[in-house]
Scaffold this active site. Structure first.
Site: not given
Length: 228
Positions: A134, A203, A206
């Site tokens: 991120h 995930e 994501h």
């Protein structure tokens, strides 16, 4: 060190730009800011320019199938300091949830807790060769909202520390709502991969484009987004 972190980075210099939030759904204030995370002069609702274009494309794919539906942006750009805040916050929350006292834990017990935290959180590394996904501006956490403005139940919460976070957790379930959860996750994955993103292996929420994880999954020789 995770496998994707071995991918070399040659940052293309593409700028972080503001996501056109009026086109999407989001939560305000930002979920991590509500917990006390400070972004300083940065904003969580920025991504690299090409990633923003791809996110708009993904929403177009969604609305071709389901008019009025929107991608709900949970989190996008995340400075390393915010990554550190959320890692520490998750560790503390895990202690409280389990009723544990840090000073009473053995080194092995502490390590086991940290391993649980790092199941979904990247190490907040300051090393430019191993940035958290991120922190590159190439990763985004999302879910879906229907034409009535309701978030879809995906069978698990974003950032949840459980097996339900695995993208295919409900794939073999034949009951309802298990199959509904899987179909919604597959829809999310479909619209994002059509736009060039790849989903995190562990995930369901994501997705990344251009960072080390994306390069590793797509067998690219280099990543073109480093720490922004």
């Amino acid at each position: 060190m995770k496998p994707y972190q071995s991918i070399p980075i040659q940052d293309c210099g593409e700028p972080l730009i503001k996501i056109p939030l009026e086109q999407f759904s989001l939560e305000t204030p930002h979920p991590y800011q509500k917990l006390g995370a400070s972004y300083g002069p940065k904003s969580p609702y920025y991504l690299r320019a090409q990633v923003v274009e791809a996110l708009i494309e993904a929403q177009t794919h969604l609305q071709q199938q389901y008019p009025g539906w929107k991608i709900h942006i949970f989190d996008a750009y995340r400075p390393v300091a915010v990554q550190q805040f959320m890692v520490d916050y998750t560790f503390t929350s895990l202690l409280e949830e389990k009723g544990l006292i840090l000073d009473a834990l053995s080194p092995t017990e502490k390590d086991n807790l940290w391993q649980q935290v790092y199941q979904i959180w990247a190490v907040p590394s300051d090393d430019l060769t191993t940035p958290p996904p991120h922190s590159t501006g190439g990763a985004v956490d999302i879910t879906l909202k229907d034409d009535q403005g309701q978030l879809l139940d995906m069978g698990g919460m974003i950032d949840e520390l459980s097996e339900r976070s695995q993208p295919n957790y409900y794939a073999t379930q034949r009951d309802n709502p298990g199959q509904s959860y899987h179909q919604r996750r597959e829809l999310l994955n479909e619209i994002m991969t059509k736009a060039g993103f790849l989903r995190h292996p562990g995930e369901w929420w994501h997705f990344s484009l251009g960072d080390q994880m994306w390069a590793w999954q797509s067998q690219q020789a280099i990543a073109y987004y480093g720490r922004a």
